[in-house]
Motif scaffolding. Structure first.
Motif, short mmCIF file in Angstrom:
data_model
loop_
_atom_site.label_atom_id
_atom_site.label_comp_id
_atom_site.label_asym_id
_atom_site.label_seq_id
_atom_site.Cartn_x
_atom_site.Cartn_y
_atom_site.Cartn_z
N GLN A 1 5.58 3.79 4.33
CA GLN A 1 5.12 4.06 2.98
C GLN A 1 4.10 5.20 3.02
N ALA B 1 1.81 5.14 -2.16
CA ALA B 1 2.52 3.88 -2.37
C ALA B 1 1.67 2.70 -1.92
N THR B 2 0.95 2.86 -0.83
CA THR B 2 0.06 1.79 -0.35
C THR B 2 -1.06 1.54 -1.35
N ASN C 1 0.41 -0.31 -4.39
CA ASN C 1 0.64 -1.72 -4.05
C ASN C 1 -0.67 -2.49 -4.00
N GLY D 1 -1.97 -3.09 -7.60
CA GLY D 1 -1.18 -4.14 -8.26
C GLY D 1 -1.54 -5.52 -7.74
N PHE D 2 -1.76 -5.60 -6.43
CA PHE D 2 -2.14 -6.88 -5.83
C PHE D 2 -3.52 -7.31 -6.32
N LEU E 1 2.64 -7.20 -10.36
CA LEU E 1 3.20 -7.08 -9.00
C LEU E 1 4.53 -6.34 -9.02
N ALA F 1 3.87 -2.60 -9.79
CA ALA F 1 3.33 -1.91 -8.62
C ALA F 1 4.40 -1.69 -7.57
N ALA F 2 5.28 -2.67 -7.38
CA ALA F 2 6.36 -2.51 -6.41
C ALA F 2 7.32 -1.40 -6.84
N SER G 1 5.46 2.00 -6.47
CA SER G 1 5.29 2.38 -5.07
C SER G 1 6.63 2.79 -4.46
N ARG G 2 7.69 2.23 -4.95
CA ARG G 2 9.03 2.65 -4.49
C ARG G 2 9.35 4.06 -4.96
#
Length: 96
Positions: A10, A14-15, A18, A21-22, A85, A88-89, A92-93
């Motif tokens: 990643q 992207a990190t 993520n 979002g977490f 979540l 964010a996924a 990040s993708r």
């Protein structure tokens, strides 16, 4: 020039997405837990989490009517946490 990728493949963007979002999901779940265990709202941490969770829940509070208070809180803030979540996924993708 390609972006450097981390150990999981990643990019740092992207990190970061993520992680954000977490963090939002953790705030929402913490608020739900605080409400369910009846922590007094005078507590400093609980009031801070409640103030942060309100706007982050977006349109989810009251979206689904539930028969009890416990189920209503779980639905309201659980759906919002899942939404953040998933968003964010997805982002990040796209950016990873």
């Amino acid at each position: 020039m390609a972006a450097k990728k981390g150990k999981k493949g990643q990019s740092p963007v992207a990190t970061l997405i993520n992680g954000a979002g977490f963090l939002v999901a953790v705030i929402l779940v913490l608020h739900a837990v605080f409400v369910l265990v009846d922590i007094p709202s005078a507590a400093g941490l609980e009031s801070s989490v409640a103030q942060a969770a309100g706007p982050l829940a977006l349109f989810f509070p009251g979206l689904v009517d539930a028969p009890g208070h416990v189920v209503q809180v779980l639905l309201d803030f659980g759906l919002a946490a899942c939404f953040w979540l998933l968003l964010a996924a997805l982002l990040s993708r796209v950016f990873g």
